[in-house]
Write a protein that holds these residues in place. Structure first.
Motif, mmCIF file in Angstrom:
data_model
loop_
_atom_site.group_PDB
_atom_site.id
_atom_site.type_symbol
_atom_site.label_atom_id
_atom_site.label_comp_id
_atom_site.label_asym_id
_atom_site.label_seq_id
_atom_site.Cartn_x
_atom_site.Cartn_y
_atom_site.Cartn_z
ATOM 1 N N HIS A 26 -83.330 -82.990 0.268
ATOM 2 C CA HIS A 26 -83.902 -84.247 0.789
ATOM 3 C C HIS A 26 -83.048 -84.805 1.926
ATOM 4 O O HIS A 26 -83.573 -85.270 2.936
ATOM 5 C CB HIS A 26 -84.043 -85.275 -0.342
ATOM 6 N N HIS A 71 -88.510 -76.181 0.946
ATOM 7 C CA HIS A 71 -88.215 -77.282 0.026
ATOM 8 C C HIS A 71 -89.219 -77.282 -1.135
ATOM 9 O O HIS A 71 -88.852 -77.259 -2.310
ATOM 10 C CB HIS A 71 -88.267 -78.577 0.868
ATOM 11 N N GLU A 75 -88.908 -76.255 -5.330
ATOM 12 C CA GLU A 75 -89.265 -77.180 -6.410
ATOM 13 C C GLU A 75 -90.386 -76.588 -7.275
ATOM 14 O O GLU A 75 -90.363 -76.726 -8.505
ATOM 15 C CB GLU A 75 -89.705 -78.532 -5.844
ATOM 16 N N ASP A 137 -90.637 -85.828 -7.895
ATOM 17 C CA ASP A 137 -89.334 -85.145 -7.890
ATOM 18 C C ASP A 137 -88.438 -85.686 -9.000
ATOM 19 O O ASP A 137 -87.735 -84.934 -9.683
ATOM 20 C CB ASP A 137 -88.639 -85.305 -6.531
#
Ligand SMILES: [Fe+2]
Ligand SMILES: [Fe+2]
Length: 151
Positions: A26, A71, A75, A137
């Motif tokens: 992030h 990213h 995840e 998240d």
């Protein structure tokens, strides 16, 4: 018209989640978006902003898109590994966000509109990002840690 000398997003304001690699990603993303934001605001205040500046913005957009892809993939992998129950919702948000970035890049390449781009990057996206990190998240990281995630 959106003009601002402030960074798009203050890195110290990014919500922290329970897994460090996510926080690091992030932070990296915010660095890229703030660099893009500086190119956008410089173009808005430069009457000669043209092809050279447009190309630099296109490169920054592409870099952001590639970073987002990696990213979100990481995840998604974490969610699969730990069987996160809200996987479809979280990965669906990722997919929609990538779709918006693709559309933005296409629009920029075919008909660059700096104010339209500024409105997305400086106003809409920061709200989306903060909300996404604070909900999807945050829950994913907490769940993975509860299920025994080890860095
Ligand atoms: Fe994330
Ligand atoms: Fe996410």
């Amino acid at each position: 018209m959106t003009t601002s000398d402030h960074p798009v997003y203050d890195p110290s304001a990014i919500p922290r989640v329970d897994i460090d690699f996510m926080n690091d990603t992030h932070n990296d993303e915010i660095r890229l978006v703030n660099a893009l934001g500086r190119l956008i605001t410089a173009c808005q205040s430069n009457p000669d902003c043209g092809e050279t500046e447009f190309a630099a913005i296109a490169d920054a957009l592409q870099e952001w898109r590639d970073h987002s892809h990696a990213h979100f993939a990481r995840e998604n992998e974490l969610m699969r590994e730990f069987g996160f129950p809200a996987f479809p919702v979280h990965s669906g948000e990722h997919e929609a966000a990538l779709g918006r970035l693709d559309a933005l890049i296409d629009a920029w390449r075919t008909n660059p509109d700096i104010d339209q781009l500024a409105s997305f990057v400086l106003e809409q996206w920061p709200q989306w990002f903060e909300n996404h990190v604070n909900t999807m998240d945050m829950m994913t990281a907490r769940f993975a840690v509860m299920q025994g995630y080890q860095p």
